[in-house]
Design a protein around this motif. Structure first.
Motif, PDB file in Angstrom:
ATOM      1  N   ASN A 200       0.794  -1.216   0.000  1.00 57.27           N
ATOM      2  CA  ASN A 200       0.000   0.000   0.000  1.00 57.27           C
ATOM      3  C   ASN A 200       0.834   1.277   0.000  1.00 57.27           C
ATOM      4  N   ALA A 201       2.120   1.197  -0.312  1.00 59.77           N
ATOM      5  CA  ALA A 201       2.975   2.380  -0.318  1.00 59.77           C
ATOM      6  C   ALA A 201       2.983   3.005  -1.713  1.00 59.77           C
ATOM      7  N   ILE A 202       2.562   4.259  -1.781  1.00 58.90           N
ATOM      8  CA  ILE A 202       2.478   4.972  -3.057  1.00 58.90           C
ATOM      9  C   ILE A 202       3.328   6.235  -2.955  1.00 58.90           C
ATOM     10  N   LEU A 203       4.115   6.498  -3.986  1.00 62.56           N
ATOM     11  CA  LEU A 203       4.892   7.733  -4.045  1.00 62.56           C
ATOM     12  C   LEU A 203       4.277   8.650  -5.096  1.00 62.56           C
TER      13      LEU A 203
ATOM     14  N   THR B  52      12.286   3.719  -3.270  1.00 62.59           N
ATOM     15  CA  THR B  52      12.559   2.384  -2.744  1.00 62.59           C
ATOM     16  C   THR B  52      11.440   1.907  -1.815  1.00 62.59           C
ATOM     17  N   GLY B  53      10.879   0.752  -2.129  1.00 58.42           N
ATOM     18  CA  GLY B  53       9.864   0.139  -1.275  1.00 58.42           C
ATOM     19  C   GLY B  53       8.434   0.523  -1.586  1.00 58.42           C
ATOM     20  N   VAL B  54       8.202   1.242  -2.680  1.00 58.11           N
ATOM     21  CA  VAL B  54       6.822   1.594  -3.011  1.00 58.11           C
ATOM     22  C   VAL B  54       6.291   0.688  -4.108  1.00 58.11           C
ATOM     23  N   SER B  55       4.976   0.574  -4.187  1.00 60.41           N
ATOM     24  CA  SER B  55       4.357  -0.307  -5.170  1.00 60.41           C
ATOM     25  C   SER B  55       3.945   0.415  -6.438  1.00 60.41           C
TER      26      SER B  55
ATOM     27  N   ALA C 178      -6.638   3.156  -8.860  1.00 59.45           N
ATOM     28  CA  ALA C 178      -5.760   2.508  -9.832  1.00 59.45           C
ATOM     29  C   ALA C 178      -4.360   2.322  -9.274  1.00 59.45           C
ATOM     30  N   ALA C 179      -3.890   3.295  -8.503  1.00 56.24           N
ATOM     31  CA  ALA C 179      -2.549   3.205  -7.927  1.00 56.24           C
ATOM     32  C   ALA C 179      -2.435   2.028  -6.960  1.00 56.24           C
ATOM     33  N   LEU C 180      -3.534   1.693  -6.306  1.00 57.55           N
ATOM     34  CA  LEU C 180      -3.538   0.603  -5.333  1.00 57.55           C
ATOM     35  C   LEU C 180      -3.949  -0.732  -5.950  1.00 57.55           C
ATOM     36  N   ASP C 181      -4.225  -0.726  -7.232  1.00 56.61           N
ATOM     37  CA  ASP C 181      -4.598  -1.937  -7.969  1.00 56.61           C
ATOM     38  C   ASP C 181      -3.313  -2.576  -8.494  1.00 56.61           C
ATOM     39  N   ALA C 182      -3.069  -3.818  -8.132  1.00 56.98           N
ATOM     40  CA  ALA C 182      -1.798  -4.458  -8.486  1.00 56.98           C
ATOM     41  C   ALA C 182      -1.635  -4.706  -9.973  1.00 56.98           C
ATOM     42  N   SER C 183      -2.727  -4.699 -10.716  1.00 57.10           N
ATOM     43  CA  SER C 183      -2.640  -5.006 -12.140  1.00 57.10           C
ATOM     44  C   SER C 183      -3.625  -4.149 -12.919  1.00 57.10           C
TER      45      SER C 183
END
Length: 298
Positions: A3-6, A68-71, A192-197
């Protein structure tokens, strides 16, 4: 990492709304800001738990550490070539170096994949950035939201509430223009940012409405008579844009010179979404034309 978004460009209007929408969804949010930026622009976000990271935006190394470490990296940057192409390219390079799986570029516009090269300067900049992102080993998703509905509150074509006219270009009064509010665009971008695909392109609109329908709705909401105001042909508008651009070369260094604004109008009445991805995130509720116009026509 899940859940990490930049986000880059978070001090802007749309960027700030995207951060708010991410926080509402419980995301861990990081925000890169220029190391010399005014802290008052992001202090409220920091108080709400956003990790604010001042960086030298020309340093890929500093941007890589921030990524570093964001999805997902979300860009809401605004500017000309130095920002949309150069700065975003460095941000993209940093995201790849940090192993970020997904990137959402700062497109948020009419679907410029359907618009010829040269028809819109600001779209061409984004198209140029796509030559970078489409080669990068990262999953990219562009969100096309049409034009921002807030345009309808400016008392210019296509909606001039002062003169009670609905302006349009071309000869099709049933042409549906794609409008999305900034809040809706931000909410959808956060989802969309939190959607893995996500696919390469997502196309949305809060509402799609024609000049003819705008006349009817505005008249009903205000209990007064609005009328259609033909603004001329699209070819005529294109000729005007060409003439104005040649006459005002200083506009090349401005984000929104008059001829650029006219280019946006040309795009609105030249292409629109044939299908929408609104239903991809059922919890995102889109603003209707009646709701939006009801709020600005008073």
């Amino acid at each position: 990492m899940k859940n990490a978004i930049l986000i880059a460009g978070g001090t802007g209007n749309l960027g700030g709304k995207i951060i708010n929408a991410l926080l509402e969804r419980g995301a861990e949010v990081r925000m890169v800001v220029r190391s010399d930026s005014d802290a008052t622009k992001w202090a409220t976000f920091e108080q709400r738990g956003v990790q604010v990271i001042p960086v030298d935006m020309s340093s890929v190394e500093e941007l890589t550490k921030a990524c570093t470490g964001v999805s997902c990296v979300v860009s809401a940057l605004q500017g000309l070539h130095d920002v949309i192409v150069d700065t975003q390219a460095r941000l993209l390079e940093a995201a790849v170096a940090a192993g970020v799986p997904r990137f959402i570029p700062s497109d948020y516009a009419t679907d410029f994949t359907k618009i010829p090269v040269g028809a819109n300067r600001n779209f061409d900049l984004r198209r140029e950035f796509h030559t970078h992102i489409d080669k990068a080993p990262i999953a990219a998703t562009t969100i096309f939201n049409g034009c921002f509905a807030e345009l309808l509150a400016y008392n210019i074509p296509p909606l001039d509430a002062n003169n009670k006219t609905i302006g349009y270009w071309g000869d099709d009064i049933d042409w549906h223009v794609d409008y999305s509010t900034m809040d809706d665009t931000a909410a959808y971008t956060a989802a969309a940012a939190l959607d893995a695909s996500t696919p390469r392109y997502l196309r949305i609109a809060s509402f799609q409405i024609s000049p003819k329908e705008l006349v009817t709705l505005a008249s009903e909401l205000t209990k007064s008579t609005f009328s259609l105001a033909p603004m001329g042909s699209l070819d005529g508008l294109a000729a005007y844009i060409k003439s104005e651009r040649e006459a005002h070369p200083d506009g090349e260094n401005a984000l929104y010179p008059d001829w650029q604004n006219a280019q946006y109008m040309h795009g609105m009445f030249s292409v629109h979404h044939d299908a929408l991805d609104n239903n991809r995130y059922p919890d995102v509720t889109f603003t209707s034309a009646a709701q939006f116009l009801g709020a600005i026509l008073h």
